[in-house]
Design a protein around this motif. Structure first.
Motif, PDB file in Angstrom:
ATOM      1  N   ASN A 192       0.815  -1.212   0.000  1.00 21.71           N
ATOM      2  CA  ASN A 192       0.000   0.000   0.000  1.00 21.71           C
ATOM      3  C   ASN A 192       0.847   1.260   0.000  1.00 21.71           C
ATOM      4  O   ASN A 192       0.435   2.291  -0.534  1.00 21.71           O
ATOM      5  CB  ASN A 192      -0.957  -0.006   1.196  1.00 21.71           C
ATOM      6  CG  ASN A 192      -2.168  -0.884   0.952  1.00 21.71           C
ATOM      7  OD1 ASN A 192      -2.614  -1.022  -0.181  1.00 21.71           O
ATOM      8  ND2 ASN A 192      -2.692  -1.492   1.994  1.00 21.71           N
ATOM      9  N   THR A 218       1.744   1.512  -3.702  1.00 17.12           N
ATOM     10  CA  THR A 218       0.536   1.786  -4.488  1.00 17.12           C
ATOM     11  C   THR A 218       0.111   3.238  -4.365  1.00 17.12           C
ATOM     12  O   THR A 218      -0.126   3.930  -5.367  1.00 17.12           O
ATOM     13  CB  THR A 218      -0.610   0.871  -4.040  1.00 17.12           C
ATOM     14  OG1 THR A 218      -0.264  -0.488  -4.333  1.00 17.12           O
ATOM     15  CG2 THR A 218      -1.905   1.225  -4.761  1.00 17.12           C
ATOM     16  N   ARG A 236      -5.766   5.128   0.904  1.00 19.88           N
ATOM     17  CA  ARG A 236      -4.691   4.352   1.526  1.00 19.88           C
ATOM     18  C   ARG A 236      -5.165   3.755   2.862  1.00 19.88           C
ATOM     19  O   ARG A 236      -4.893   2.596   3.187  1.00 19.88           O
ATOM     20  CB  ARG A 236      -3.476   5.247   1.772  1.00 19.88           C
ATOM     21  CG  ARG A 236      -2.247   4.471   2.277  1.00 19.88           C
ATOM     22  CD  ARG A 236      -1.248   5.395   2.976  1.00 19.88           C
ATOM     23  NE  ARG A 236      -0.806   6.516   2.177  1.00 19.88           N
ATOM     24  CZ  ARG A 236       0.269   6.514   1.388  1.00 19.88           C
ATOM     25  NH1 ARG A 236       0.997   5.418   1.294  1.00 19.88           N
ATOM     26  NH2 ARG A 236       0.606   7.596   0.704  1.00 19.88           N
ATOM     27  N   ALA A 269      -7.594   0.920   2.280  1.00 19.65           N
ATOM     28  CA  ALA A 269      -6.893  -0.268   1.800  1.00 19.65           C
ATOM     29  C   ALA A 269      -6.108  -0.941   2.922  1.00 19.65           C
ATOM     30  O   ALA A 269      -6.045  -2.177   2.999  1.00 19.65           O
ATOM     31  CB  ALA A 269      -5.957   0.100   0.653  1.00 19.65           C
ATOM     32  N   THR A 270      -5.517  -0.145   3.803  1.00 26.08           N
ATOM     33  CA  THR A 270      -4.779  -0.708   4.936  1.00 26.08           C
ATOM     34  C   THR A 270      -5.707  -1.486   5.858  1.00 26.08           C
ATOM     35  O   THR A 270      -5.376  -2.591   6.309  1.00 26.08           O
ATOM     36  CB  THR A 270      -4.069   0.408   5.709  1.00 26.08           C
ATOM     37  OG1 THR A 270      -3.102   1.032   4.856  1.00 26.08           O
ATOM     38  CG2 THR A 270      -3.362  -0.130   6.944  1.00 26.08           C
ATOM     39  N   GLN A 319      -6.771  -4.698   3.842  1.00 27.87           N
ATOM     40  CA  GLN A 319      -5.755  -5.652   3.411  1.00 27.87           C
ATOM     41  C   GLN A 319      -4.733  -6.020   4.480  1.00 27.87           C
ATOM     42  O   GLN A 319      -4.252  -7.154   4.507  1.00 27.87           O
ATOM     43  CB  GLN A 319      -5.009  -5.084   2.189  1.00 27.87           C
ATOM     44  CG  GLN A 319      -5.897  -4.880   0.980  1.00 27.87           C
ATOM     45  CD  GLN A 319      -5.171  -4.169  -0.155  1.00 27.87           C
ATOM     46  OE1 GLN A 319      -3.962  -3.955  -0.103  1.00 27.87           O
ATOM     47  NE2 GLN A 319      -5.908  -3.787  -1.187  1.00 27.87           N
ATOM     48  N   GLU A 320      -4.375  -5.096   5.354  1.00 23.56           N
ATOM     49  CA  GLU A 320      -3.284  -5.350   6.288  1.00 23.56           C
ATOM     50  C   GLU A 320      -3.742  -5.620   7.713  1.00 23.56           C
ATOM     51  O   GLU A 320      -2.970  -6.153   8.531  1.00 23.56           O
ATOM     52  CB  GLU A 320      -2.297  -4.178   6.266  1.00 23.56           C
ATOM     53  CG  GLU A 320      -1.624  -4.008   4.905  1.00 23.56           C
ATOM     54  CD  GLU A 320      -0.668  -2.831   4.851  1.00 23.56           C
ATOM     55  OE1 GLU A 320      -0.130  -2.448   5.912  1.00 23.56           O
ATOM     56  OE2 GLU A 320      -0.451  -2.290   3.750  1.00 23.56           O
TER      57      GLU A 320
END
Length: 346
Positions: free
Chosen positions: A191, A194, A279, A282-283, A286-287
């Motif tokens: 990320n 990205t 961001r 997405a974090t 995904q994380e």
């Protein structure tokens, strides 16, 4: 009469002095020096909101927050005593615990439970598999967590690391140097790359191909809140309060990612707010979204998975000592299970 009045006045003054002294003690705040994983980015709202919303203050803490220089560097900064608390890469901590157990901090809240480490290459280039990295030049900021883990990745993915040239670069030049062909690939968090590319006007979905460490057996945890062992020993209740505050802030960020980014923008108004919101989303997705948190809650680790991840790092890096899970992480300071998120994304 005057004598009795003087005695009463003296007693009252003593009571008032005692109350004032008690108030001063109650108002005393424990100072905490905290270093972030990197320069200001949207997902750091999980810590910054704790300051902005008064959660640290409510726990009796006076927290000084500084920007970081990489997730690996944050571990070193806490280990050397420069900071009491850091947000950094657990795998760098594993390596330090294997080499210098007396110096290593302890992780107390696992935040990123899915491996974000990657090699990014040009989508139209010749590199399609890890083996294709041999004979190529790969760039990375010196303290990036993905760089620290590259030897382990090379071992597990069957790469002859001696045939890969690693070069350091400024983080803000990473994506541009890749697009210009100045390096063949770059290392980092997926990320970070990205959204660094998006902030620079690139289209990472079109321009980049990602070779992810996790796709090659590296089922690792990532960033955690870590504390100095000395600080934890002397300020155990403060550590518990710190985690309660960060847990509250994290729930705020999860509930409203777009709003949470305001805490970052007020510190660095030149950031692209839309990119930082994306961001952050997405974090979270995904994380921070490993299926295990439905069972153990965000902040904790699965003991068996964590021990396996320790063994992966130790074996791949040829370390002489294998730390126990309890040498690297403790749940002793975590908020109760019911207070921690069980789901962070749909």
């Amino acid at each position: 009469m005057d004598k009795r009045l003087n005695i009463w006045s003296a007693a009252l003054a003593g009571v008032l002095l005692s109350v004032a002294g008690g108030s001063t003690a109650a108002m005393a705040e424990t100072p905490v020096k905290l270093v972030l994983n990197w320069k200001y980015q949207g997902p750091q709202a999980l810590i910054l909101l704790a300051e902005d919303n008064g959660y640290f203050k409510a726990e009796g803490l006076k927290v000084t927050i500084d920007q970081g220089e990489g997730s690996g560097a944050s571990i070193t900064k806490v280990a050397t005593g420069s900071y009491d608390v850091g947000f950094g890469d657990i795998n760098s901590l594993i390596t330090l615990a294997a080499k210098s157990p007396d110096e290593a901090p302890i992780a107390v809240y696992m935040m990123y439970n899915t491996p974000p480490f990657t090699v990014a290459v040009k989508a139209d280039g010749p590199i399609r598999t890890p083996k294709d990295l041999e004979g190529k030049t790969i760039g990375s900021p010196a303290s990036d967590g993905a760089l620290k883990l590259f030897p382990a990745f090379a071992t597990m993915a069957g790469i002859d690391a001696g045939k890969v040239t690693l070069t350091n670069m400024q983080a803000n030049l990473r994506e541009q140097m890749l697009m210009r062909g100045q390096v063949d690939g770059v290392l980092g968090y997926v990320n970070t790359i990205t959204f660094g590319a998006k902030a620079a006007g690139m289209n990472p979905d079109k321009d980049f191909r990602f070779i992810k460490y996790g796709d090659y057996g590296m089922d690792l945890y990532s960033n955690a809140i870590v504390v100095s062992r000395a600080f934890a020993k002397e300020n155990g209740e403060a550590v518990k309060g710190l985690l309660r505050a960060i847990n509250r802030a994290t729930k705020d960020m999860i509930a409203d990612p777009a709003k949470s980014v305001g805490s970052v923008m007020k510190r660095e108004p030149l950031l692209n707010e839309a990119v930082e919101i994306e961001r952050t989303e997405a974090t979270i997705r995904q994380e921070m979204n490993h299926p295990e948190i439905a069972r153990i809650g965000l902040g904790d680790v699965d003991p068996e998975r964590f021990q396996r991840s320790i063994e992966i790092v130790v074996k791949a890096n040829g370390l002489e000592r294998t730390p126990k899970a309890s040498d690297v992480f403790t749940d002793a300071y975590l908020p109760p299970r019911a207070d921690r998120p069980s789901q962070v994304a749909p």
